[in-house]
Design an enzyme around this catalytic site. Structure first.
Site, short mmCIF file in Angstrom:
data_model
loop_
_atom_site.label_atom_id
_atom_site.label_comp_id
_atom_site.label_asym_id
_atom_site.label_seq_id
_atom_site.Cartn_x
_atom_site.Cartn_y
_atom_site.Cartn_z
NE ARG A 1 30.03 57.55 49.27
CZ ARG A 1 29.39 58.69 49.56
NH1 ARG A 1 28.08 58.71 49.60
NH2 ARG A 1 30.07 59.76 49.84
CE LYS B 1 40.27 38.98 41.54
NZ LYS B 1 41.55 38.31 41.19
CD GLU C 1 41.97 33.74 31.81
OE1 GLU C 1 42.34 32.92 32.69
OE2 GLU C 1 42.26 34.96 31.86
CE LYS D 1 36.22 34.33 38.28
NZ LYS D 1 36.75 35.35 37.42
CD GLU E 1 43.18 37.15 44.21
OE1 GLU E 1 42.35 37.26 43.29
OE2 GLU E 1 44.37 37.44 44.09
NE ARG F 1 38.17 36.07 42.52
CZ ARG F 1 37.13 36.81 42.24
NH1 ARG F 1 36.24 37.08 43.17
NH2 ARG F 1 36.94 37.28 41.02
CG ASN G 1 45.32 36.00 39.95
OD1 ASN G 1 44.86 36.67 39.05
ND2 ASN G 1 44.90 36.08 41.20
CG HIS H 1 46.33 35.74 35.33
ND1 HIS H 1 46.17 34.41 35.02
CD2 HIS H 1 45.18 36.35 34.91
CE1 HIS H 1 44.99 34.23 34.44
NE2 HIS H 1 44.37 35.39 34.36
CG HIS I 1 48.37 40.81 34.72
ND1 HIS I 1 47.81 40.75 35.98
CD2 HIS I 1 47.38 40.43 33.88
CE1 HIS I 1 46.56 40.36 35.90
NE2 HIS I 1 46.25 40.16 34.64
CG HIS J 1 43.79 38.78 29.88
ND1 HIS J 1 44.66 39.25 30.84
CD2 HIS J 1 43.08 37.79 30.48
CE1 HIS J 1 44.46 38.60 31.98
NE2 HIS J 1 43.50 37.72 31.78
P1 NAD Z 1 37.83 42.28 24.86
O1 NAD Z 1 36.81 42.70 25.79
O2 NAD Z 1 38.83 43.27 24.39
O3 NAD Z 1 37.13 41.61 23.59
C1 NAD Z 1 37.92 41.12 22.56
C2 NAD Z 1 37.51 41.69 21.19
O4 NAD Z 1 36.36 41.00 20.72
C3 NAD Z 1 37.14 43.15 21.18
O5 NAD Z 1 37.59 43.74 19.99
C4 NAD Z 1 35.62 43.12 21.22
O6 NAD Z 1 35.03 44.27 20.68
C5 NAD Z 1 35.34 41.93 20.36
N1 NAD Z 1 34.08 41.23 20.60
C6 NAD Z 1 33.49 41.00 21.77
N2 NAD Z 1 32.45 40.18 21.61
C7 NAD Z 1 32.37 39.90 20.30
C8 NAD Z 1 31.51 39.11 19.51
N3 NAD Z 1 30.54 38.37 20.06
N4 NAD Z 1 31.70 39.07 18.19
C9 NAD Z 1 32.72 39.77 17.61
N5 NAD Z 1 33.57 40.52 18.30
C10 NAD Z 1 33.40 40.58 19.63
O7 NAD Z 1 38.70 41.06 25.45
P2 NAD Z 1 38.33 39.82 26.37
O8 NAD Z 1 39.29 38.78 26.03
O9 NAD Z 1 36.88 39.53 26.36
O10 NAD Z 1 38.65 40.37 27.84
C11 NAD Z 1 39.95 40.71 28.23
C12 NAD Z 1 39.87 41.58 29.45
O11 NAD Z 1 39.26 40.87 30.52
C13 NAD Z 1 41.22 42.04 29.95
O12 NAD Z 1 41.18 43.40 30.25
C14 NAD Z 1 41.41 41.23 31.22
O13 NAD Z 1 42.22 41.89 32.17
C15 NAD Z 1 40.00 41.08 31.69
N6 NAD Z 1 39.77 39.94 32.59
C16 NAD Z 1 39.08 40.17 33.73
C17 NAD Z 1 38.81 39.14 34.61
C18 NAD Z 1 37.97 39.38 35.82
O14 NAD Z 1 37.87 38.49 36.66
N7 NAD Z 1 37.33 40.53 35.95
C19 NAD Z 1 39.22 37.83 34.28
C20 NAD Z 1 39.92 37.63 33.10
C21 NAD Z 1 40.19 38.70 32.26
N1 GLY Z 2 40.34 36.19 36.93
C1 GLY Z 2 40.80 36.15 38.28
C2 GLY Z 2 39.71 36.19 39.28
O1 GLY Z 2 38.56 36.36 38.97
O2 GLY Z 2 39.96 36.07 40.44
#
Ligand code: NAD
Ligand code: GLY
Length: 357
Positions: free
Chosen positions: A119, A141, A183, A225, A235, A239, A243, A246, A250, A263
């Site tokens: 939990r 998130k 972003e 942010k 949200e 907030r 998006n 998005h 998505h 993404h």
């Molecule tokens: P990712 O986590 O897939 O990383 C991208 C690639 O880069 C991967 O292959 C990873 O292994 C590699 N990598 C990471 N750091 C590295 C480094 N320093 N050097 C070399 N390679 C490296 O992709 P991302 O763009 O970081 O994240 C996308 C994800 O984030 C999506 O799932 C999206 O939905 C999510 N997201 C979440 C939020 C949130 O608020 N929680 C906001 C935006 C996006």
């Molecule tokens: N990336 C959208 C949020 O954090 O609300």
């Protein structure tokens, strides 16, 4: 030099540390660990690059590492279970600390694992992509994808701290860097016209990885942010503007298969579609739309949707979105550059015009 800003959320407030070389500063990490048991979750790409740099600070702890497969297609309930199995096998308790070392996939997955395990156990974000440094590691998130919808399973769960080391971006490839810039541009579009203009003037420096430009965009993005999250953690209102683009994006990620479009790439296309729709509604000028598209293009990002996704398929995919109410699609659009709308339902005819290209 390390700078610090706070995400103000009452008793769930936490610091974001930003700077070069932060991975080599044990103090930043250990001061937020209150347990003997520590687990670091990362993936097979990041582990050989950065895992030792983190674990060398954790020698006095009962330390476990979990190295997951790399890719958006592994952001699933099955992968979550790998983390739960490891924690249970090692008899990790409810006060254990989880450290997420990686991009947004690792951060979202591990954060959700931390939210669920017994939990809720404390967790720390060490984001290693530009996208995760400017967006996903901040705000709590967490979650995983479902075959029928992106990020459809998850929880709001805030970390204890976020440790950003700008130096790790040196190993990120150009395509991933560009995905993060999508972003960054978003913050300018939704609430910071001055920042948008700054990005326009400095896009070449950013793409050339000029360190002061990268540091500046990370700081400005985290500031934007952190303010939005502090105003509306779960949200229920403002907030949602984070998006922008998005809902379209998505749909592209889900419709094309997770991992085909990054993404940030899908968000860039979706933001151009949101800008076109804002033009159709009479809010943005054609000149503004062209300005937005030009900036994404200069960042090396795609600006048109894949032709294999028909408008009808798009609509079906967009019908699975967390902003929808009673099944109606609601979108974030732009009143102008620097000002987003709250989620609104739009006339289907106008939406179809944009989706048909
Ligand atoms: P990712 O986590 O897939 O990383 C991208 C690639 O880069 C991967 O292959 C990873 O292994 C590699 N990598 C990471 N750091 C590295 C480094 N320093 N050097 C070399 N390679 C490296 O992709 P991302 O763009 O970081 O994240 C996308 C994800 O984030 C999506 O799932 C999206 O939905 C999510 N997201 C979440 C939020 C949130 O608020 N929680 C906001 C935006 C996006
Ligand atoms: N990336 C959208 C949020 O954090 O609300």
């Amino acid at each position: 030099m390390t700078s610090m800003m706070q995400v103000e959320l009452g008793d769930r407030s936490y610091p974001i540390y930003m700077g070069a070389g932060n991975l080599d500063n044990p103090e930043l990490l250990t001061k937020h660990i209150k347990s003997k048991q520590v687990v670091v979750v990362t993936n097979e790409t990041i582990a050989p690059l950065y895992l030792d740099r983190v674990t060398k600070h954790l020698q006095g702890y009962q330390l476990e590492t979990i190295i997951l497969a790399d890719g958006e297609q592994f952001k699933t309930l099955d992968t979550l279970n790998i983390i739960f199995n490891a924690l249970l096998e090692k008899k990790f308790s409810r006060n254990a600390t989880l450290i997420a070392l990686g991009g947004g996939v690792i951060g979202d997955l591990s954060g959700f694992a931390a939210a669920c395990y017994q939990r809720g156990i404390p967790f720390i974000q060490i984001p290693t992509t530009l996208l995760s440094q400017v967006d996903s590691s901040v705000g709590g998130k967490t979650g995983v994808n479902h075959a029928l919808g992106k990020n459809m399973l998850g929880a709001f769960y805030q970390p204890q701290s976020v440790i950003i080391d700008v130096d790790v971006l040196a190993t990120l490839d150009d395509r991933q860097l560009a995905a993060g810039v999508a972003e960054v541009i978003k913050y300018g579009l939704i609430r910071d016209a001055k920042f948008f203009s700054w990005i326009e003037k400095n896009i070449e420096k950013i793409m050339a990885r000029d360190q002061s430009a990268l540091t500046y965009i990370i700081e400005q993005s985290c500031q934007n942010k952190a303010e939005i999250v502090a105003a509306d953690e779960r949200e229920s209102g403002i907030r949602a503007i984070l998006n922008l683009g998005h809902t379209f994006g998505h749909a592209i990620e889900t419709g094309m298969g997770y991992g085909k479009y990054l993404h940030g790439e899908a968000v860039a296309i979706g933001t151009c579609q949101a800008a076109e729709l804002s033009y159709e509604l009479g809010w943005l000028s054609q000149k503004d739309v062209a300005r937005i598209k030009a900036l994404f293009q200069q960042a090396g990002l795609p600006i048109t949707a894949p032709t294999s996704l028909s408008a009808e398929t798009f609509l079906q995919l967009m019908a699975v979105d967390k902003k929808n109410v009673d099944g109606d699609i609601r979108l974030i659009l732009l009143n102008k550059i620097g000002e987003a709308t709250l989620p609104i339902a739009v006339e289907k005819r106008k939406l179809l015009k944009v989706l048909n290209g």
